[in-house]
Enzyme design. Structure first.
Site, PDB file in Angstrom:
ATOM      1  N   CYS A 115       0.821  -1.228   0.000  1.00 48.62           N
ATOM      2  CA  CYS A 115       0.000   0.000   0.000  1.00 48.62           C
ATOM      3  C   CYS A 115       0.850   1.271   0.000  1.00 48.62           C
ATOM      4  CB  CYS A 115      -0.933   0.010   1.203  1.00 48.62           C
ATOM      5  SG  CYS A 115      -2.090  -1.350   1.205  1.00 48.62           S
ATOM      6  N   HIS A 240      -3.191   7.251   2.684  1.00 49.59           N
ATOM      7  CA  HIS A 240      -3.602   5.979   2.078  1.00 49.59           C
ATOM      8  C   HIS A 240      -5.018   5.657   2.564  1.00 49.59           C
ATOM      9  CE1 HIS A 240      -3.953   1.922   0.867  1.00 49.59           C
ATOM     10  NE2 HIS A 240      -3.787   1.423   2.085  1.00 49.59           N
ATOM     11  N   ASN A 270     -10.065  -0.049  -0.273  1.00 57.32           N
ATOM     12  CA  ASN A 270      -8.604   0.028  -0.221  1.00 57.32           C
ATOM     13  C   ASN A 270      -8.039  -0.476  -1.551  1.00 57.32           C
ATOM     14  OD1 ASN A 270      -5.873  -0.312   0.211  1.00 57.32           O
ATOM     15  ND2 ASN A 270      -6.081  -1.310   2.193  1.00 57.32           N
TER      16      ASN A 270
HETATM   17  N1  ACO Z   1     -18.628  -8.873   8.568  1.00 55.68           N
HETATM   18  C1  ACO Z   1     -19.098  -9.225   9.764  1.00 55.68           C
HETATM   19  N2  ACO Z   1     -18.312  -9.661  10.744  1.00 55.68           N
HETATM   20  C2  ACO Z   1     -16.988  -9.735  10.517  1.00 55.68           C
HETATM   21  C3  ACO Z   1     -16.430  -9.371   9.270  1.00 55.68           C
HETATM   22  C4  ACO Z   1     -17.310  -8.930   8.279  1.00 55.68           C
HETATM   23  N3  ACO Z   1     -16.877  -8.543   7.069  1.00 55.68           N
HETATM   24  N4  ACO Z   1     -15.090  -9.539   9.326  1.00 55.68           N
HETATM   25  C5  ACO Z   1     -14.812  -9.978  10.563  1.00 55.68           C
HETATM   26  N5  ACO Z   1     -15.952 -10.106  11.273  1.00 55.68           N
HETATM   27  C6  ACO Z   1     -16.121 -10.544  12.661  1.00 55.68           C
HETATM   28  C7  ACO Z   1     -14.944 -11.348  13.136  1.00 55.68           C
HETATM   29  O1  ACO Z   1     -15.090 -12.707  12.738  1.00 55.68           O
HETATM   30  C8  ACO Z   1     -15.044 -11.155  14.628  1.00 55.68           C
HETATM   31  O2  ACO Z   1     -16.025 -12.040  15.119  1.00 55.68           O
HETATM   32  P1  ACO Z   1     -15.814 -12.811  16.516  1.00 55.68           P
HETATM   33  O3  ACO Z   1     -15.688 -11.711  17.533  1.00 55.68           O
HETATM   34  O4  ACO Z   1     -17.043 -13.628  16.613  1.00 55.68           O
HETATM   35  O5  ACO Z   1     -14.555 -13.581  16.336  1.00 55.68           O
HETATM   36  C9  ACO Z   1     -15.583  -9.749  14.788  1.00 55.68           C
HETATM   37  O6  ACO Z   1     -16.148  -9.411  13.504  1.00 55.68           O
HETATM   38  C10 ACO Z   1     -14.534  -8.721  15.165  1.00 55.68           C
HETATM   39  O7  ACO Z   1     -13.387  -8.897  14.347  1.00 55.68           O
HETATM   40  P2  ACO Z   1     -12.146  -7.968  14.455  1.00 55.68           P
HETATM   41  O8  ACO Z   1     -11.152  -8.393  13.436  1.00 55.68           O
HETATM   42  O9  ACO Z   1     -11.700  -7.855  15.873  1.00 55.68           O
HETATM   43  O10 ACO Z   1     -12.797  -6.567  14.041  1.00 55.68           O
HETATM   44  P3  ACO Z   1     -12.141  -5.160  14.031  1.00 55.68           P
HETATM   45  O11 ACO Z   1     -12.981  -4.250  14.799  1.00 55.68           O
HETATM   46  O12 ACO Z   1     -10.669  -5.206  14.319  1.00 55.68           O
HETATM   47  O13 ACO Z   1     -12.272  -4.744  12.487  1.00 55.68           O
HETATM   48  C11 ACO Z   1     -10.953  -4.626  10.504  1.00 55.68           C
HETATM   49  C12 ACO Z   1     -11.673  -5.536  11.478  1.00 55.68           C
HETATM   50  C13 ACO Z   1     -11.958  -3.720   9.840  1.00 55.68           C
HETATM   51  C14 ACO Z   1     -10.273  -5.488   9.451  1.00 55.68           C
HETATM   52  C15 ACO Z   1      -9.921  -3.770  11.252  1.00 55.68           C
HETATM   53  O14 ACO Z   1      -9.127  -4.576  12.064  1.00 55.68           O
HETATM   54  C16 ACO Z   1      -9.060  -3.009  10.327  1.00 55.68           C
HETATM   55  O15 ACO Z   1      -9.507  -2.139   9.616  1.00 55.68           O
HETATM   56  N6  ACO Z   1      -7.755  -3.288  10.339  1.00 55.68           N
HETATM   57  C17 ACO Z   1      -6.827  -2.612   9.464  1.00 55.68           C
HETATM   58  C18 ACO Z   1      -6.579  -3.495   8.362  1.00 55.68           C
HETATM   59  C19 ACO Z   1      -6.461  -2.815   7.067  1.00 55.68           C
HETATM   60  O16 ACO Z   1      -6.966  -1.747   6.811  1.00 55.68           O
HETATM   61  N7  ACO Z   1      -5.758  -3.501   6.218  1.00 55.68           N
HETATM   62  C20 ACO Z   1      -5.588  -3.024   4.914  1.00 55.68           C
HETATM   63  C21 ACO Z   1      -4.216  -3.179   4.472  1.00 55.68           C
HETATM   64  S1  ACO Z   1      -3.103  -2.347   5.526  1.00 55.68           S
HETATM   65  C22 ACO Z   1      -3.297  -0.844   5.178  1.00 55.68           C
HETATM   66  O17 ACO Z   1      -3.634  -0.564   4.073  1.00 55.68           O
HETATM   67  C23 ACO Z   1      -3.136   0.131   6.213  1.00 55.68           C
END
Ligand code: ACO
Length: 313
Positions: A115, A240, A270
């Site tokens: 990214c 980003h 993204n």
């Molecule tokens: N829909 C519904 N539920 C979901 C989904 C979905 N799409 N995806 C995950 N869940 C569930 C999980 O299974 C979990 O369930 P559980 O508690 O029963 O196990 C619950 O939601 C919470 O999951 P978390 O991963 O803890 O959720 P979080 O609040 O951290 O959000 C997310 C997840 C959006 C991916 C967040 O961590 C994030 O944005 N991280 C940054 C990652 C990113 O942006 N990466 C891109 C590349 S890096 C960059 O570009 C910066």
């Protein structure tokens, strides 16, 4: 002796025709519009067609950037494409783009910094201009992230989109790029990665989130300090576009009002290395960015890699 700068004189972008909304995704995996929107700010993303590659998207964005810069194929002496989703293992996306654009001089190569790729590409291009090796460099971010998604994995398939953005970075005696700053730390290699077989994105979302906020916050502060400026002198932050919560946390950390932050993650998702040039072009065409604005670009991605560019538009 007059200072020599590199300066953005053209910008262009391309988004595939097909739009996939959160509601559409809820029909494919166990998710909902509200879950995706509340955690990421994403409402929709564009998805390339089966036959549309990162080269095809880069080509369309590049033509627009060249047209704005009023340059033809004969004027481009270097091409850098930032991508993690090349059309072929080799030749590089940049060389394939060089061929599509009928550029018959100079040289072309790809950069893969996930990214952060576009920031790395600008850092390199700026140095080539100031070393007087190239006068007009086409710098592109182009990604077909949909080709890396496991459409059964709701943790990742809801986050990404496809598209391309391009700029022309040219030699200038007026201030343009004022500073670049890039970094990486390979010890985080397994937190966000694409495995070879099957070729899917795997991510520890929570860890990525925390480190992205911390790293990008620190980087924004050090970019201001390095340039000896205060935040009120910055007209726009173009970060980003991965997640609006990450972006809001960075803006808060540097006390930048949200009106000065370019946000396109809601409509693009993204798009990895394409996200900053896509956001730049969107903001230029909707009249937000004006000539003379002081703009901070900032990215974070797999590796981890990170980087910032401060520039006068
Ligand atoms: N829909 C519904 N539920 C979901 C989904 C979905 N799409 N995806 C995950 N869940 C569930 C999980 O299974 C979990 O369930 P559980 O508690 O029963 O196990 C619950 O939601 C919470 O999951 P978390 O991963 O803890 O959720 P979080 O609040 O951290 O959000 C997310 C997840 C959006 C991916 C967040 O961590 C994030 O944005 N991280 C940054 C990652 C990113 O942006 N990466 C891109 C590349 S890096 C960059 O570009 C910066």
């Amino acid at each position: 002796m007059t200072n020599l700068y590199s300066k953005i004189i053209g910008s262009g972008s391309y988004l595939p025709e097909k739009i996939l909304t959160n509601h559409d995704l809820a029909k494919i995996v166990d998710t909902s519009h509200d879950w995706i929107f509340e955690r990421t700010g994403i409402e929709q993303r564009h998805i390339a067609s089966k036959n549309e590659s990162s080269v095809d998207m880069a080509y369309k964005a590049s033509l627009k950037a060249m047209s704005m810069a009023q340059l033809s194929s004969n004027d481009i002496d270097m091409i850098i494409v930032a991508t993690s989703t090349p059309e072929r293992k080799f030749p590089s996306t940049a060389v394939l783009l060089q061929n599509s654009l009928k550029v018959e001089q100079g040289f072309a190569f790809d950069i893969n910094a996930a990214c952060t790729g576009f920031i790395y590409a600008l850092d390199v291009a700026d140095k080539y201009v100031r070393a007087k090796v190239a006068k007009n460099i086409l710098v592109v971010g182009s990604e077909k992230m949909s080709s890396l998604l496991d459409w059964k994995d709701r943790n990742t398939c809801v986050l990404f989109g496809d598209g391309a953005g391009a700029v022309i970075l040219s030699e200038s005696t007026a201030p343009g790029v004022l500073s670049t700053n890039i970094g990486s730390n390979g010890s985080y290699k397994d937190l966000l990665t694409v495995n070879i077989d099957p070729e899917f994105i795997e991510m520890k979302g929570n860890d990525v989130f925390k480190i992205a906020v911390k790293t990008m916050g620190k980087l924004a502060v050090s970019t201001l300090e390095k340039n000896n400026i205060t935040i009120d002198q910055v007209d726009w932050l173009i970060p980003h576009q991965a997640n609006s919560r990450i972006i809001n946390a960075i803006a808060k950390k540097i006390s930048l009002p949200s009106e000065k932050v370019i946000l396109t993650v809601n409509k693009h998702g993204n798009t990895s290395a394409a996200s900053i040039p896509l956001a730049f072009d969107d903001a230029y065409h909707n009249g937000s960015l004006k000539k003379g604005n002081l703009i901070m670009l900032e990215a974070f991605g797999a590796g981890f890699t990170w980087g910032s560019v401060l520039l006068k538009f």
